[in-house]
Design a protein around this motif. Structure first.
Motif, PDB file in Angstrom:
ATOM      1  N   TYR A  92       0.659  -1.219  -0.265  1.00 36.08           N
ATOM      2  CA  TYR A  92       0.222  -0.045  -0.359  1.00 36.08           C
ATOM      3  C   TYR A  92       0.731   0.991   0.053  1.00 36.08           C
ATOM      4  O   TYR A  92       1.706   1.320   0.959  1.00 36.08           O
ATOM      5  N   GLN A  93       0.520   1.815  -0.675  1.00 36.16           N
ATOM      6  CA  GLN A  93       1.276   2.788  -1.505  1.00 36.16           C
ATOM      7  C   GLN A  93       0.682   4.356  -0.647  1.00 36.16           C
ATOM      8  O   GLN A  93       0.280   5.313  -2.222  1.00 36.16           O
ATOM      9  N   PRO A  94       0.119   5.138   0.189  1.00 33.79           N
ATOM     10  CA  PRO A  94      -0.492   6.313   0.865  1.00 33.79           C
ATOM     11  C   PRO A  94       0.151   7.176   0.095  1.00 33.79           C
ATOM     12  O   PRO A  94       1.712   7.217   0.737  1.00 33.79           O
ATOM     13  N   SER A  95      -0.588   8.286   0.173  1.00 35.28           N
ATOM     14  CA  SER A  95       0.226   9.704   0.536  1.00 35.28           C
ATOM     15  C   SER A  95       0.341  10.348   1.446  1.00 35.28           C
ATOM     16  O   SER A  95       0.147   9.134   2.463  1.00 35.28           O
ATOM     17  N   PHE A  96      -0.194  11.429   2.037  1.00 34.39           N
ATOM     18  CA  PHE A  96      -0.218  11.758   3.084  1.00 34.39           C
ATOM     19  C   PHE A  96      -1.034  12.028   4.135  1.00 34.39           C
ATOM     20  O   PHE A  96      -2.152  11.693   3.874  1.00 34.39           O
ATOM     21  N   LEU A  97      -0.661  11.231   4.473  1.00 36.48           N
ATOM     22  CA  LEU A  97      -1.895  10.367   5.943  1.00 36.48           C
ATOM     23  C   LEU A  97      -2.334  11.306   6.624  1.00 36.48           C
ATOM     24  O   LEU A  97      -2.008  12.215   7.632  1.00 36.48           O
ATOM     25  N   GLU A  98      -4.017  11.298   6.282  1.00 39.55           N
ATOM     26  CA  GLU A  98      -4.658  12.456   7.819  1.00 39.55           C
ATOM     27  C   GLU A  98      -5.302  11.138   8.693  1.00 39.55           C
ATOM     28  O   GLU A  98      -5.643  10.190   8.710  1.00 39.55           O
ATOM     29  N   GLY A  99      -4.981  11.978  10.147  1.00 38.94           N
ATOM     30  CA  GLY A  99      -5.613  11.051  11.508  1.00 38.94           C
ATOM     31  C   GLY A  99      -5.136  11.529  12.265  1.00 38.94           C
ATOM     32  O   GLY A  99      -3.634  12.667  12.006  1.00 38.94           O
ATOM     33  N   LYS A 100      -5.527  11.610  13.405  1.00 35.13           N
ATOM     34  CA  LYS A 100      -4.942  11.907  14.982  1.00 35.13           C
ATOM     35  C   LYS A 100      -3.952  10.758  15.144  1.00 35.13           C
ATOM     36  O   LYS A 100      -4.794  10.131  15.710  1.00 35.13           O
ATOM     37  N   ARG A 101      -3.085  11.698  15.606  1.00 31.64           N
ATOM     38  CA  ARG A 101      -1.442  10.778  16.240  1.00 31.64           C
ATOM     39  C   ARG A 101      -1.613  11.472  17.485  1.00 31.64           C
ATOM     40  O   ARG A 101      -1.757  12.227  17.835  1.00 31.64           O
ATOM     41  N   GLN A 102      -0.461  10.683  18.525  1.00 25.40           N
ATOM     42  CA  GLN A 102      -0.703  10.537  20.000  1.00 25.40           C
ATOM     43  C   GLN A 102       0.339  11.103  19.976  1.00 25.40           C
ATOM     44  O   GLN A 102       0.896  12.198  20.653  1.00 25.40           O
ATOM     45  N   GLU A 103       2.053  11.200  18.607  1.00 30.37           N
ATOM     46  CA  GLU A 103       3.074  11.999  19.228  1.00 30.37           C
ATOM     47  C   GLU A 103       2.570  13.727  18.638  1.00 30.37           C
ATOM     48  O   GLU A 103       1.669  13.635  17.844  1.00 30.37           O
ATOM     49  N   ASN A 104       3.274  13.883  18.692  1.00 27.80           N
ATOM     50  CA  ASN A 104       3.157  16.011  18.662  1.00 27.80           C
ATOM     51  C   ASN A 104       4.073  15.212  17.493  1.00 27.80           C
ATOM     52  O   ASN A 104       5.301  15.633  17.254  1.00 27.80           O
ATOM     53  N   ARG A 105       3.534  16.250  16.161  1.00 29.82           N
ATOM     54  CA  ARG A 105       4.516  15.930  14.720  1.00 29.82           C
ATOM     55  C   ARG A 105       4.167  17.653  14.466  1.00 29.82           C
ATOM     56  O   ARG A 105       3.176  18.161  13.530  1.00 29.82           O
ATOM     57  N   PRO A 106       4.966  18.422  14.401  1.00 29.96           N
ATOM     58  CA  PRO A 106       4.170  20.315  13.540  1.00 29.96           C
ATOM     59  C   PRO A 106       3.945  20.232  12.619  1.00 29.96           C
ATOM     60  O   PRO A 106       3.149  21.505  12.001  1.00 29.96           O
ATOM     61  N   LEU A 107       5.399  19.986  11.683  1.00 29.66           N
ATOM     62  CA  LEU A 107       4.660  19.691  10.181  1.00 29.66           C
ATOM     63  C   LEU A 107       3.560  19.235  10.030  1.00 29.66           C
ATOM     64  O   LEU A 107       2.609  19.683   8.542  1.00 29.66           O
ATOM     65  N   VAL A 153      -6.987   3.875   4.635  1.00 29.60           N
ATOM     66  CA  VAL A 153      -5.962   2.204   3.911  1.00 29.60           C
ATOM     67  C   VAL A 153      -5.908   1.145   5.217  1.00 29.60           C
ATOM     68  O   VAL A 153      -6.608   0.443   4.592  1.00 29.60           O
ATOM     69  N   ALA A 154      -6.239   1.466   6.059  1.00 28.46           N
ATOM     70  CA  ALA A 154      -6.527   0.464   6.988  1.00 28.46           C
ATOM     71  C   ALA A 154      -8.288  -0.506   6.512  1.00 28.46           C
ATOM     72  O   ALA A 154      -7.648  -1.828   6.467  1.00 28.46           O
ATOM     73  N   LYS A 155      -8.663   0.381   5.951  1.00 26.37           N
ATOM     74  CA  LYS A 155     -10.141  -0.342   5.508  1.00 26.37           C
ATOM     75  C   LYS A 155      -9.489  -1.359   4.164  1.00 26.37           C
ATOM     76  O   LYS A 155     -10.129  -2.315   3.754  1.00 26.37           O
ATOM     77  N   ALA A 156      -9.168  -0.466   2.909  1.00 21.41           N
ATOM     78  CA  ALA A 156      -8.570  -1.338   2.545  1.00 21.41           C
ATOM     79  C   ALA A 156      -7.365  -2.565   2.472  1.00 21.41           C
ATOM     80  O   ALA A 156      -7.783  -3.432   1.920  1.00 21.41           O
ATOM     81  N   SER A 164      -1.868   5.813  -3.361  1.00 19.23           N
ATOM     82  CA  SER A 164      -3.202   6.164  -2.855  1.00 19.23           C
ATOM     83  C   SER A 164      -5.398   5.993  -3.224  1.00 19.23           C
ATOM     84  O   SER A 164      -5.256   6.159  -2.957  1.00 19.23           O
ATOM     85  N   LYS A 165      -4.465   7.215  -5.037  1.00 22.92           N
ATOM     86  CA  LYS A 165      -5.969   6.703  -5.668  1.00 22.92           C
ATOM     87  C   LYS A 165      -6.763   5.490  -5.536  1.00 22.92           C
ATOM     88  O   LYS A 165      -8.028   5.090  -4.979  1.00 22.92           O
ATOM     89  N   GLN A 166      -6.206   4.393  -5.804  1.00 26.19           N
ATOM     90  CA  GLN A 166      -7.561   2.643  -5.538  1.00 26.19           C
ATOM     91  C   GLN A 166      -6.670   2.400  -4.013  1.00 26.19           C
ATOM     92  O   GLN A 166      -8.026   1.669  -4.026  1.00 26.19           O
ATOM     93  N   ILE A 167      -5.881   2.958  -3.449  1.00 24.42           N
ATOM     94  CA  ILE A 167      -6.666   2.664  -2.241  1.00 24.42           C
ATOM     95  C   ILE A 167      -7.949   3.374  -1.683  1.00 24.42           C
ATOM     96  O   ILE A 167      -8.372   2.566  -0.717  1.00 24.42           O
TER      97      ILE A 167
END
Length: 218
Positions: free
Chosen positions: A146-161, A191-194, A211-214
């Protein structure tokens, strides 16, 4: 068929979504989590095994399932040492696949990245590409990349960028058309559902999903 599955990386953005989906699925009978630290999950389907990934061979007898989902990944901030970075993103997944094959695994699902290539000048994409190449050499009966692009979601760790990039991607997504659709951001839950949807189809061969196919498979 009720599957016995293994998840590595269940504490991460995609892995946690995948775990939730698999728990709800009637086609999944047993879920084994290979972890560095316990998640203290209380569910009759779920079994946790806390391991040292540097000594993966010592746990080979416990890495026994029909399907392995590998959602491992790290960042330069978490693994500044290049050797450790390579371990997490290449050596651990590859060793896991080899042990799984020895124990009768039929499917291996792994999260890579859009743009992954062993020829890339980007160190991250180059490493992902190397992993894909090495996995293909193993002749896994059913290999899914699976080759996803930029991931959307709430992460536990802090990633400012990533916090900065999320609203930027929401603005860019509508204008990324045609061949550029692959670069639209994608929800980690999609991604998980796919991954789950493809695993219950009992496909044979090697499959790579951009990513589009995912999104279409989710």
């Amino acid at each position: 068929m009720a599957y016995k599955v293994i998840i590595v990386g269940a504490s991460g953005l995609i892995g946690s979504s995948l775990l939730s989906a698999l728990i709800r699925s009637e086609q999944i009978a047993e879920i084994t989590l290979l972890l560095r630290n316990s998640l203290s999950i209380s569910n009759s389907k779920v079994k946790e095994i806390v391991i040292n990934f540097d000594e993966l061979d010592n746990y080979a007898s416990k890495i026994n399932g029909d399907i392995i989902y590998c959602c491992l990944g790290t960042t330069k901030s978490k693994s500044p040492d290049p050797n450790n970075y390579r371990k997490v993103d290449l050596e651990y997944p590859l060793n896991l696949a080899k042990i799984g094959l020895q124990n009768g695994m039929s499917q291996f699902h792994v999260v890579s990245s859009l743009g992954a290539s062993s020829q890339s000048k980007n160190a991250y994409l180059k490493l992902k590409g190397e992993l894909e190449n090495e996995l293909k050499k193993l002749n896994i009966p059913s290999l899914h990349i699976y080759q996803p692009s930029f991931l959307e979601g709430k992460r536990q760790e802090n990633r400012p960028l990533e916090k900065i990039m999320m609203p930027v991607m929401k603005l860019l997504n509508p204008i990324l058309l045609g061949s550029l659709e692959n670069y639209r951001s994608i929800k980690a839950s999609d991604v998980a559902k796919a991954m789950m949807n493809q695993s219950i189809k009992e496909l044979t061969g090697t499959f790579t999903y951009p990513s589009k196919q995912i999104k279409e498979l989710a």
